[in-house]
Scaffold this motif. Structure first.
Motif, PDB file in Angstrom:
ATOM      1  N   ILE A  93     -11.007 -27.658 -13.842  1.00 24.41           N
ATOM      2  CA  ILE A  93      -9.738 -28.343 -13.474  1.00 24.41           C
ATOM      3  C   ILE A  93      -8.796 -27.658 -14.342  1.00 24.41           C
ATOM      4  N   ALA A  94      -9.734 -27.981 -15.747  1.00 27.80           N
ATOM      5  CA  ALA A  94      -8.938 -27.428 -16.876  1.00 27.80           C
ATOM      6  C   ALA A  94      -7.677 -25.647 -16.624  1.00 27.80           C
ATOM      7  N   GLY A  95      -8.963 -25.391 -16.152  1.00 30.21           N
ATOM      8  CA  GLY A  95      -8.816 -23.746 -16.109  1.00 30.21           C
ATOM      9  C   GLY A  95      -7.625 -23.456 -15.487  1.00 30.21           C
ATOM     10  N   MET A  96      -7.465 -24.514 -13.922  1.00 27.71           N
ATOM     11  CA  MET A  96      -6.507 -24.707 -13.325  1.00 27.71           C
ATOM     12  C   MET A  96      -4.889 -25.527 -13.237  1.00 27.71           C
ATOM     13  N   ARG A  97      -5.321 -25.763 -14.394  1.00 29.41           N
ATOM     14  CA  ARG A  97      -4.166 -26.920 -14.911  1.00 29.41           C
ATOM     15  C   ARG A  97      -2.884 -25.906 -16.406  1.00 29.41           C
ATOM     16  N   ALA A  98      -4.238 -24.458 -16.600  1.00 26.67           N
ATOM     17  CA  ALA A  98      -3.542 -23.879 -18.074  1.00 26.67           C
ATOM     18  C   ALA A  98      -3.172 -22.502 -16.768  1.00 26.67           C
ATOM     19  N   LEU A  99      -3.544 -22.673 -15.331  1.00 22.43           N
ATOM     20  CA  LEU A  99      -2.984 -20.889 -15.350  1.00 22.43           C
ATOM     21  C   LEU A  99      -1.830 -21.289 -15.083  1.00 22.43           C
ATOM     22  N   ASP A 100      -0.521 -19.884 -14.660  1.00 19.49           N
ATOM     23  CA  ASP A 100       0.683 -19.706 -14.890  1.00 19.49           C
ATOM     24  C   ASP A 100       0.957 -20.751 -13.532  1.00 19.49           C
ATOM     25  N   GLU A 101       2.069 -21.012 -13.676  1.00 27.24           N
ATOM     26  CA  GLU A 101       1.999 -21.983 -12.686  1.00 27.24           C
ATOM     27  C   GLU A 101       3.044 -21.681 -11.255  1.00 27.24           C
ATOM     28  N   LYS A 102       3.494 -20.741 -11.974  1.00 32.35           N
ATOM     29  CA  LYS A 102       4.469 -19.895 -10.762  1.00 32.35           C
ATOM     30  C   LYS A 102       3.444 -18.401  -9.940  1.00 32.35           C
ATOM     31  N   LEU A 103       2.131 -18.404 -10.472  1.00 32.45           N
ATOM     32  CA  LEU A 103       0.996 -17.742  -9.653  1.00 32.45           C
ATOM     33  C   LEU A 103       0.106 -18.804  -9.160  1.00 32.45           C
ATOM     34  N   LEU A 104       0.114 -20.290  -9.449  1.00 29.77           N
ATOM     35  CA  LEU A 104      -0.649 -21.831  -8.331  1.00 29.77           C
ATOM     36  C   LEU A 104       0.355 -21.652  -7.573  1.00 29.77           C
ATOM     37  N   TYR A 105       1.708 -20.945  -7.476  1.00 30.87           N
ATOM     38  CA  TYR A 105       2.599 -21.420  -6.581  1.00 30.87           C
ATOM     39  C   TYR A 105       2.339 -20.307  -5.342  1.00 30.87           C
ATOM     40  N   GLN A 106       2.813 -19.678  -5.820  1.00 31.45           N
ATOM     41  CA  GLN A 106       2.641 -18.014  -5.236  1.00 31.45           C
ATOM     42  C   GLN A 106       0.952 -17.936  -4.258  1.00 31.45           C
ATOM     43  N   TRP A 107      -0.202 -18.654  -4.693  1.00 32.22           N
ATOM     44  CA  TRP A 107      -0.714 -18.724  -4.545  1.00 32.22           C
ATOM     45  C   TRP A 107      -1.525 -19.547  -2.746  1.00 32.22           C
ATOM     46  N   MET A 108      -0.566 -21.021  -3.544  1.00 35.54           N
ATOM     47  CA  MET A 108      -0.518 -21.711  -1.996  1.00 35.54           C
ATOM     48  C   MET A 108       0.487 -21.337  -1.064  1.00 35.54           C
ATOM     49  N   GLY A 109       1.098 -20.982  -2.010  1.00 39.95           N
ATOM     50  CA  GLY A 109       2.449 -20.364  -0.876  1.00 39.95           C
ATOM     51  C   GLY A 109       1.654 -19.191   0.082  1.00 39.95           C
ATOM     52  N   LYS A 110       0.938 -19.053  -0.360  1.00 41.74           N
ATOM     53  CA  LYS A 110       0.324 -17.490   0.709  1.00 41.74           C
ATOM     54  C   LYS A 110      -0.270 -18.074   2.117  1.00 41.74           C
ATOM     55  N   MET A 111      -1.296 -19.132   1.637  1.00 36.84           N
ATOM     56  CA  MET A 111      -1.861 -20.322   2.258  1.00 36.84           C
ATOM     57  C   MET A 111      -0.980 -20.747   3.226  1.00 36.84           C
ATOM     58  N   PHE A 112       0.198 -21.324   2.557  1.00 38.78           N
ATOM     59  CA  PHE A 112       0.958 -22.139   3.688  1.00 38.78           C
ATOM     60  C   PHE A 112       1.945 -21.242   4.886  1.00 38.78           C
ATOM     61  N   TYR A 113       2.080 -20.416   4.212  1.00 41.64           N
ATOM     62  CA  TYR A 113       2.838 -19.181   4.743  1.00 41.64           C
ATOM     63  C   TYR A 113       2.039 -18.674   5.937  1.00 41.64           C
ATOM     64  N   GLY A 114       0.331 -18.434   5.548  1.00 44.02           N
ATOM     65  CA  GLY A 114      -0.208 -17.963   6.800  1.00 44.02           C
ATOM     66  C   GLY A 114      -0.748 -18.672   7.617  1.00 44.02           C
TER      67      GLY A 114
END
Length: 334
Positions: A93-114
């Protein structure tokens, strides 16, 4: 405009198909595909063979869900993103919270868009007649078009100077009592997307310019540092999903003019009608209906939740607003 800074818009002329790269629009062969849910994630959380029901009620497995993607986009844009997320996730969790929010957004966004374009490509088949065809709903298409404009940041260097396009929450869940390796939920019309990965729940609204996160600031400040019970995480998720239903504005995104020497794009945002109410009024009955679907596994019904119609049942907060450390689940009292 320089070639690498040009944006692809598949919604102009509805250019979706198995031979068009989802990200840049170039022609691809039938073999050039990328899994919607990354292979490493399916392997790590063992859900490749799990069933997933699409809008037209057909059932596929997660590993069957693939979208057309050219070699260049796969190698130079998607793979580096997956590597960064995989690295962050290996630190919990610490790693995911530290991840740049834009990258997390893109990652979730790509799965949603897929999952979305899987539906759009299927709708082009005359034999498929979904009950609510996405391509026949102008307001939905407007939302998806705006969303895809910011998702182009996956491929084109792009800056969002004073906003993030979505609301992202990473929750810590006590998985000991109810181990759940993987759960996925999305809601196309409200642009909601959530993933449960072991003791972590990621909940996102992908097109609200963080207005939901802002509206839930006080609740989130209370919850973010805590470890939630699964029933509490489900309630938090219901609150975010319901806020997505109530959201009454669609952000729009505009590119700043590009100068010759620019090496990236800058995207500004505006809300079309500032006189609009941002959120429609909260209705306990509608919220309770949604919460009941999130609480199905605990056998809690909408009627249970609305015993007091003015104060829906909560496992997160007492009527006085205090956080509940150890919620008593109805029917499971010791």
């Amino acid at each position: 405009m320089q070639q690498h800074l040009s944006i692809f818009d598949p919604f102009e002329g509805m250019r979706f198909g198995n031979h068009i790269c989802f990200l840049c629009g170039t022609h691809v062969t039938a073999e050039e595909q990328t899994p919607v849910f990354p292979a490493w994630l399916m392997k790590e959380y063992a859900f490749a063979h799990e069933p997933l029901r699409l809008l037209d009620q057909s059932v596929v497995t997660y590993q069957d869900l693939k979208i057309p993607c050219c070699h260049n986009c796969q190698t130079n844009h998607l793979q580096p993103l997956e590597d960064k997320v995989q690295q962050a996730l290996s630190q919990g969790i610490a790693g995911m919270r530290a991840l740049d929010e834009k990258l997390l957004y893109q990652w979730m966004g790509k799965m949603f868009y897929g999952t979305l374009i899987t539906e759009l490509i299927k709708e082009q088949n005359p034999l498929v007649q979904p009950e609510h065809a996405v391509s026949e709903q102008p307001k939905m298409l407007m939302k998806f078009q705006a969303f895809f404009r910011v998702l182009q940041s996956l491929r084109v260097p792009m800056e969002f100077p004073d906003f993030i396009p979505g609301s992202l929450f990473v929750l810590d869940v006590d998985a000991a009592s109810e181990p759940t390796r993987f759960e996925f939920r999305d809601e196309l019309s409200t642009m909601m997307f959530s993933l449960r990965l072991d003791n972590m729940l990621i909940v996102a609204c992908l097109l609200d310019n963080a207005m939901i996160k802002d509206a839930m600031k006080r609740v989130w400040q209370e919850i973010e540092p805590r470890q939630l019970q699964p029933i509490q995480a489900a309630e938090f998720s219901a609150r975010v999903f319901y806020a997505g239903y109530l959201l009454n504005v669609i952000p729009d995104y505009l590119l700043r003019p590009v100068k010759l020497q620019d090496d990236h794009l800058v995207m500004d945002t505006l809300i079309d009608d500032v006189t609009n109410v941002i959120f429609n009024p909260w209705q306990n009955s509608s919220y309770a209906k949604l919460l009941a679907t999130m609480w199905t596994r605990w056998g809690i019904t909408q009627a249970d939740i609305l015993r007091d119609p003015q104060e829906p049942m909560s496992m997160l907060f007492s009527p006085e607003g205090e956080f509940i450390q150890f919620p008593q689940i109805p029917g499971q009292e010791k």
